[in-house]
Write an enzyme that holds these catalytic residues in place. Structure first.
Site, PDB file in Angstrom:
ATOM      1  NE  ARG A 108       0.545  32.537 -30.134  1.00 54.13           N
ATOM      2  CZ  ARG A 108       1.702  33.136 -29.824  1.00 54.13           C
ATOM      3  NH1 ARG A 108       2.287  33.941 -30.680  1.00 54.13           N
ATOM      4  NH2 ARG A 108       2.269  32.927 -28.652  1.00 54.13           N
ATOM      5  CG  HIS A 135       0.788  34.269 -23.630  1.00 60.82           C
ATOM      6  ND1 HIS A 135       0.771  32.922 -23.985  1.00 60.82           N
ATOM      7  CD2 HIS A 135       1.860  34.811 -24.293  1.00 60.82           C
ATOM      8  CE1 HIS A 135       1.773  32.677 -24.800  1.00 60.82           C
ATOM      9  NE2 HIS A 135       2.445  33.802 -25.006  1.00 60.82           N
ATOM     10  CD  GLN A 138       5.901  34.435 -22.008  1.00 57.07           C
ATOM     11  OE1 GLN A 138       5.931  34.069 -23.173  1.00 57.07           O
ATOM     12  NE2 GLN A 138       7.005  34.529 -21.280  1.00 57.07           N
ATOM     13  CG  ASP A 230       3.898  42.014 -24.162  1.00 56.77           C
ATOM     14  OD1 ASP A 230       4.642  41.865 -25.149  1.00 56.77           O
ATOM     15  OD2 ASP A 230       2.765  41.484 -24.078  1.00 56.77           O
ATOM     16  CB  CYS A 269       6.469  37.613 -23.149  1.00 56.80           C
ATOM     17  SG  CYS A 269       5.811  38.976 -24.137  1.00 56.80           S
ATOM     18  NE  ARG A 297       5.854  29.883 -23.201  1.00 60.70           N
ATOM     19  CZ  ARG A 297       5.232  30.449 -24.240  1.00 60.70           C
ATOM     20  NH1 ARG A 297       5.545  31.666 -24.612  1.00 60.70           N
ATOM     21  NH2 ARG A 297       4.260  29.806 -24.884  1.00 60.70           N
TER      22      ARG A 297
HETATM   23  N1  NVA Z   1       1.095  40.778 -25.954  1.00 59.22           N
HETATM   24  C1  NVA Z   1       1.816  40.208 -27.076  1.00 59.22           C
HETATM   25  C2  NVA Z   1       2.471  38.943 -26.664  1.00 59.22           C
HETATM   26  C3  NVA Z   1       3.282  38.266 -27.739  1.00 59.22           C
HETATM   27  C4  NVA Z   1       3.889  36.981 -27.266  1.00 59.22           C
HETATM   28  C5  NVA Z   1       0.842  39.966 -28.213  1.00 59.22           C
HETATM   29  O1  NVA Z   1      -0.285  39.507 -27.953  1.00 59.22           O
HETATM   30  O2  NVA Z   1       1.186  40.244 -29.362  1.00 59.22           O
HETATM   31  N1   CP Z   2       6.322  34.898 -25.932  1.00 61.69           N
HETATM   32  C1   CP Z   2       5.697  34.321 -26.966  1.00 61.69           C
HETATM   33  O1   CP Z   2       4.576  33.812 -26.846  1.00 61.69           O
HETATM   34  O2   CP Z   2       6.388  34.362 -28.124  1.00 61.69           O
HETATM   35  P1   CP Z   2       5.878  33.878 -29.565  1.00 61.69           P
HETATM   36  O3   CP Z   2       4.857  34.880 -30.038  1.00 61.69           O
HETATM   37  O4   CP Z   2       7.109  33.860 -30.408  1.00 61.69           O
HETATM   38  O5   CP Z   2       5.249  32.517 -29.431  1.00 61.69           O
END
Ligand code: NVA
Ligand code: CP
Length: 314
Positions: A108, A135, A138, A230, A269, A297
């Site tokens: 990540r 992502h 997701q 989101d 998400c 997930r």
């Molecule tokens: N778009 C959000 C998704 C979190 C799972 C982010 O990148 O923070």
């Molecule tokens: N939806 C998602 O990726 O959640 P987290 O940031 O908790 O992993």
């Protein structure tokens, strides 16, 4: 295992554009098998996945760790600060060294280019657990959730909010692969990246779907079976004040839902920011499928890990 899944062995998953529509469908089928309890045994017994985290995570980290455990593998969680990259060691050396120990790298990252650099040097599969651009894990769980509600119906999916978010980009590609009508309702300046739109439109044209972008959220939502949103402030974005000014008309609330299809579901998400992109009433309301997405997930993570990690060389 489906031969289309076997073709994924040893490959990377940085974006859904890395896989074919058939491979995407095979991953979904396998995810449903996992959910229905049809997969037995521990196909990844004795294997190890290194999970690098440059950002916080609840769902992704825990679903990947638990998926690994259920499959017989060990998932090592490596916060960036715990690695020598935080002291300047190169991504090349990190990827090469990890390749000598483990069977896959999941990461990540702040910048998508970090994943590309890891993938350039790793001798093992690299899996995107979220970048600034995509992502994919997701989106797989999202299409699985849509299928649970609508079967093979070619639905209209409306993404309302930050059109340039990783989740919007990946869901756009996934929806194109599934032949859905995908409509984005986003303020000017927060539209999806043109290269992603072009790639998704190419796939959509082959699958009978479409990709449309509107500044007016109502136009995106009209007649949609799926309303997705989101956070307005993804991890790592800097223009927070500006976002708080332009995004309020894009809130998913009871009023906006009146324009959607009668049987529409709401997806997110998570984590969500109640009272911003979604009201509490809608988030916990009868149309919401957010916790099903979170559960899915786990099943999709299993399918991905099982498919990408190649069988051990004898
Ligand atoms: N778009 C959000 C998704 C979190 C799972 C982010 O990148 O923070
Ligand atoms: N939806 C998602 O990726 O959640 P987290 O940031 O908790 O992993």
């Amino acid at each position: 295992m489906d031969y289309r899944l076997r073709r994924l062995a040893g490959r990377n998953l940085l974006s859904l554009t890395d896989i074919t529509r058939e491979e995407f469908e095979a991953l979904l089928r396998r995810s449903f098998d996992h959910k229905r309890g049809l997969v037995s045994g521990t196909p990844l017994s004795g294997r190890t996945i290194a999970g690098i985290f440059e950002k916080p995570s609840t769902r992704t980290r825990v679903s990947m760790e638990v998926a690994s455990t259920h499959l017989g593998a060990n998932f090592i969680t490596l916060p960036r600060e715990a690695l020598q990259v935080s002291r300047g060691e190169s991504l090349r050396d990190t990827a090469e060294v990890l390749s000598r120990y483990v069977d896959a790298i999941a990461a990540r990252v702040r910048r998508h280019s970090t994943l590309e650099e890891l993938a350039r040097w790793a001798e093992i599969p690299v899996i995107n657990m979220l970048s600034d651009r995509f992502h994919p894990l997701q989106a797989l769980a999202d299409v699985m959730t849509i299928r649970e509600n609508f079967g093979d119906r070619r639905v209209r999916v409306a993404f309302v909010g930050d059109g340039a978010a990783n989740t919007c980009h990946s869901l756009m590609v996934a929806s194109a692969m599934a032949g859905y009508e995908f409509a984005v309702g986003a303020p000017a300046g927060y539209w999806p990246d043109p290269d992603v739109v072009e790639a998704a439109r190419t796939v959509a044209a082959e699958e009978g779907g479409s990709v449309e972008i509107f500044e007016d959220p109502k136009r995106a939502v009209e007649g949609a079976q799926v309303i997705y949103t989101d956070t307005w402030v993804s991890m790592g974005v800097e223009d927070v004040d500006r976002r708080m000014e332009v995004f309020p008309p894009y809130q998913v609330n009871a009023g906006l839902l009146e324009l959607a299809d009668e049987g529409a579901i709401v997806m997110h998400c998570q984590p969500w920011f109640l009272g911003q992109e979604i009201t509490e009433e809608v988030a916990y309301g009868k149309r919401s499928r957010a916790f099903d997405q979170a559960e899915n997930r786990l099943h999709t993570s299993k399918a991905v890990l099982e498919a990408l990690i190649p069988p051990r060389k004898i």
